[in-house]
Design a protein around this motif. Structure first.
Motif, PDB file in Angstrom:
ATOM      1  N   UNK A  16       0.835  -1.203   0.000  1.00 58.17           N
ATOM      2  CA  UNK A  16       0.000   0.000   0.000  1.00 58.17           C
ATOM      3  C   UNK A  16       0.866   1.247   0.000  1.00 58.17           C
ATOM      4  N   UNK A  17       1.934   1.229   0.799  1.00 58.42           N
ATOM      5  CA  UNK A  17       2.835   2.369   0.851  1.00 58.42           C
ATOM      6  C   UNK A  17       3.561   2.554  -0.488  1.00 58.42           C
ATOM      7  N   UNK A  18       4.004   1.458  -1.076  1.00 61.48           N
ATOM      8  CA  UNK A  18       4.732   1.532  -2.353  1.00 61.48           C
ATOM      9  C   UNK A  18       3.831   2.079  -3.464  1.00 61.48           C
ATOM     10  N   UNK A  19       2.614   1.546  -3.572  1.00 61.09           N
ATOM     11  CA  UNK A  19       1.706   1.998  -4.633  1.00 61.09           C
ATOM     12  C   UNK A  19       1.284   3.453  -4.435  1.00 61.09           C
ATOM     13  N   UNK A  20       1.054   3.845  -3.178  1.00 60.50           N
ATOM     14  CA  UNK A  20       0.652   5.226  -2.905  1.00 60.50           C
ATOM     15  C   UNK A  20       1.775   6.199  -3.249  1.00 60.50           C
ATOM     16  N   UNK A  21       2.996   5.864  -2.857  1.00 65.11           N
ATOM     17  CA  UNK A  21       4.143   6.738  -3.148  1.00 65.11           C
ATOM     18  C   UNK A  21       4.406   6.795  -4.647  1.00 65.11           C
ATOM     19  N   UNK A  22       4.322   5.650  -5.329  1.00 68.76           N
ATOM     20  CA  UNK A  22       4.563   5.620  -6.775  1.00 68.76           C
ATOM     21  C   UNK A  22       3.544   6.469  -7.521  1.00 68.76           C
ATOM     22  N   UNK A  23       2.274   6.304  -7.192  1.00 71.94           N
ATOM     23  CA  UNK A  23       1.227   7.061  -7.888  1.00 71.94           C
ATOM     24  C   UNK A  23       1.306   8.552  -7.576  1.00 71.94           C
ATOM     25  N   UNK A  24       1.521   8.893  -6.308  1.00 72.11           N
ATOM     26  CA  UNK A  24       1.546  10.299  -5.908  1.00 72.11           C
ATOM     27  C   UNK A  24       2.771  11.019  -6.464  1.00 72.11           C
ATOM     28  N   UNK A  25       3.933  10.351  -6.442  1.00 75.46           N
ATOM     29  CA  UNK A  25       5.136  10.954  -7.007  1.00 75.46           C
ATOM     30  C   UNK A  25       4.972  11.192  -8.497  1.00 75.46           C
ATOM     31  N   UNK A  26       4.409  10.214  -9.188  1.00 69.36           N
ATOM     32  CA  UNK A  26       4.178  10.359 -10.631  1.00 69.36           C
ATOM     33  C   UNK A  26       3.189  11.476 -10.923  1.00 69.36           C
ATOM     34  N   UNK A  27       2.228  11.655 -10.044  1.00 71.12           N
ATOM     35  CA  UNK A  27       1.229  12.717 -10.223  1.00 71.12           C
ATOM     36  C   UNK A  27       1.880  14.099 -10.203  1.00 71.12           C
ATOM     37  N   UNK A  28       2.863  14.291  -9.334  1.00 71.48           N
ATOM     38  CA  UNK A  28       3.478  15.607  -9.188  1.00 71.48           C
ATOM     39  C   UNK A  28       4.619  15.861 -10.174  1.00 71.48           C
ATOM     40  N   UNK A 158      -6.028  10.890 -28.451  1.00 72.30           N
ATOM     41  CA  UNK A 158      -5.529   9.521 -28.580  1.00 72.30           C
ATOM     42  C   UNK A 158      -4.550   9.354 -29.742  1.00 72.30           C
ATOM     43  N   UNK A 159      -4.028  10.468 -30.251  1.00 70.56           N
ATOM     44  CA  UNK A 159      -2.994  10.435 -31.287  1.00 70.56           C
ATOM     45  C   UNK A 159      -1.863  11.360 -30.859  1.00 70.56           C
ATOM     46  N   UNK A 160      -0.677  10.793 -30.590  1.00 72.11           N
ATOM     47  CA  UNK A 160       0.414  11.558 -30.003  1.00 72.11           C
ATOM     48  C   UNK A 160       1.192  12.392 -31.011  1.00 72.11           C
ATOM     49  N   UNK A 161       1.087  12.105 -32.270  1.00 74.68           N
ATOM     50  CA  UNK A 161       1.909  12.803 -33.231  1.00 74.68           C
ATOM     51  C   UNK A 161       3.377  12.456 -33.016  1.00 74.68           C
ATOM     52  N   UNK A 162       4.217  13.474 -32.879  1.00 67.14           N
ATOM     53  CA  UNK A 162       5.653  13.237 -32.677  1.00 67.14           C
ATOM     54  C   UNK A 162       6.034  13.087 -31.211  1.00 67.14           C
ATOM     55  N   UNK A 163       5.074  13.208 -30.306  1.00 65.29           N
ATOM     56  CA  UNK A 163       5.341  13.070 -28.863  1.00 65.29           C
ATOM     57  C   UNK A 163       5.315  11.601 -28.456  1.00 65.29           C
ATOM     58  N   UNK A 164       5.683  11.358 -27.213  1.00 62.01           N
ATOM     59  CA  UNK A 164       5.597  10.007 -26.665  1.00 62.01           C
ATOM     60  C   UNK A 164       5.258  10.076 -25.179  1.00 62.01           C
ATOM     61  N   UNK A 165       4.575   9.050 -24.705  1.00 59.22           N
ATOM     62  CA  UNK A 165       4.216   8.994 -23.291  1.00 59.22           C
ATOM     63  C   UNK A 165       5.464   8.797 -22.435  1.00 59.22           C
ATOM     64  N   UNK A 166       5.470   9.432 -21.260  1.00 57.84           N
ATOM     65  CA  UNK A 166       6.609   9.349 -20.362  1.00 57.84           C
ATOM     66  C   UNK A 166       6.445   8.277 -19.306  1.00 57.84           C
ATOM     67  N   UNK A 167       7.526   8.021 -18.593  1.00 64.38           N
ATOM     68  CA  UNK A 167       7.527   6.956 -17.584  1.00 64.38           C
ATOM     69  C   UNK A 167       6.595   7.261 -16.426  1.00 64.38           C
ATOM     70  N   UNK A 168       6.385   8.537 -16.111  1.00 65.58           N
ATOM     71  CA  UNK A 168       5.523   8.879 -14.975  1.00 65.58           C
ATOM     72  C   UNK A 168       4.070   8.482 -15.234  1.00 65.58           C
ATOM     73  N   UNK A 169       3.637   8.557 -16.497  1.00 66.09           N
ATOM     74  CA  UNK A 169       2.279   8.144 -16.849  1.00 66.09           C
ATOM     75  C   UNK A 169       2.096   6.647 -16.587  1.00 66.09           C
ATOM     76  N   UNK A 170       3.065   5.860 -17.019  1.00 64.84           N
ATOM     77  CA  UNK A 170       2.984   4.411 -16.805  1.00 64.84           C
ATOM     78  C   UNK A 170       3.092   4.067 -15.322  1.00 64.84           C
ATOM     79  N   UNK A 171       3.908   4.820 -14.600  1.00 70.65           N
ATOM     80  CA  UNK A 171       4.085   4.559 -13.173  1.00 70.65           C
ATOM     81  C   UNK A 171       2.797   4.848 -12.401  1.00 70.65           C
ATOM     82  N   UNK A 172       2.124   5.941 -12.764  1.00 67.16           N
ATOM     83  CA  UNK A 172       0.850   6.265 -12.114  1.00 67.16           C
ATOM     84  C   UNK A 172      -0.195   5.197 -12.403  1.00 67.16           C
ATOM     85  N   UNK A 173      -0.284   4.782 -13.664  1.00 65.67           N
ATOM     86  CA  UNK A 173      -1.243   3.738 -14.027  1.00 65.67           C
ATOM     87  C   UNK A 173      -0.923   2.409 -13.386  1.00 65.67           C
TER      88      UNK A 173
END
Length: 220
Positions: A16-28, A158-173
């Motif tokens: 619970x602590x790990x998931x909360x810290x991972x999601x909250x850190x990624x949020x900020x 839902x179309x990124x063009x030349x951009x790409x999703x970052x690691x924080x998005x995946x970490x939050x999810x």
């Protein structure tokens, strides 16, 4: 010092602590989306951004290389990102509250019962669901002019063009998914069932306390 959690409950508190810290850190952190503008790397979260253009001398655009949040809530580029900020933030707050209570349960006796643990698991499920909803809302804002300028003017919902999703998005999810699926299940076995002897002793202590107070009132 006796814990109110079972062995499974201790694992639940840790996760619970790990998931909360991972999601909250990624949020900020402003690393949900990566792109480039004027030859400089640019990154976004829902309410923060790294590197942004300003008008310099001669009205030329120059890039300011620093990270910061938007000046106001209404300055967030799209309504979808505004909703994502509120929904994800609420989910992170729920996960942090449950994680704090779970960690305290490792150190305090009779704090978390079997039923309390299940209620906390339900709160984790709701928190994870809110964060997941925020992640689902995030791509709806990719058609805003600010994002399109960073993604080659070809991005859309839902179309990124030349951009790409970052690691924080995946970490939050990932943190939200772990909270919903793993932590919620472990919470069902986290708390200890109250022992009958402990219940009797608690009732006797309360009865003695009431009797002493009643006797004191009568003598007064």
């Amino acid at each position: 010092m006796r814990s109110s959690l079972t062995l499974v409950g201790t694992l639940w508190a840790f996760l619970s602590l790990v998931t909360a810290v991972a999601s909250s850190t990624s949020y900020f952190l402003p690393y949900w989306l990566f792109g480039s503008q004027l030859g400089k790397p640019v990154s976004f979260s829902t309410f923060r951004r790294c590197n942004y253009p300003v008008r310099g001398e001669g009205h030329n655009l120059i890039m300011v290389e620093e990270c910061g949040r938007y000046a106001s809530f209404s300055a967030i580029p799209s309504l979808a990102w505004q909703m994502c900020t509120v929904v994800t933030g609420t989910g992170c707050a729920l996960l942090l509250l449950v994680a704090l209570a779970a960690v305290l349960g490792c150190c305090m006796e009779e704090l978390i019962s079997r039923m309390t643990g299940r209620c906390m698991g339900a709160a984790q499920f709701v928190g994870g669901l809110l964060i997941s909803s925020g992640c689902a809302l995030y791509p709806l804002g990719w058609n805003s002019p600010e994002i399109m300028q960073t993604c080659g003017n070809v991005s859309n919902q839902f179309q990124l063009g030349t951009c790409q999703l970052g690691w924080a998005y995946y970490c939050a999810g990932g943190g939200a998914a772990a909270a919903m699926l793993i932590c919620t299940w472990l919470s069902c076995f986290a708390g200890r069932n109250p022992k009958p002897v402990m219940l009797v002793e608690s009732i006797m202590r309360n009865t003695d306390s009431y009797a002493m107070e009643l006797d004191h009132c009568l003598k007064s």
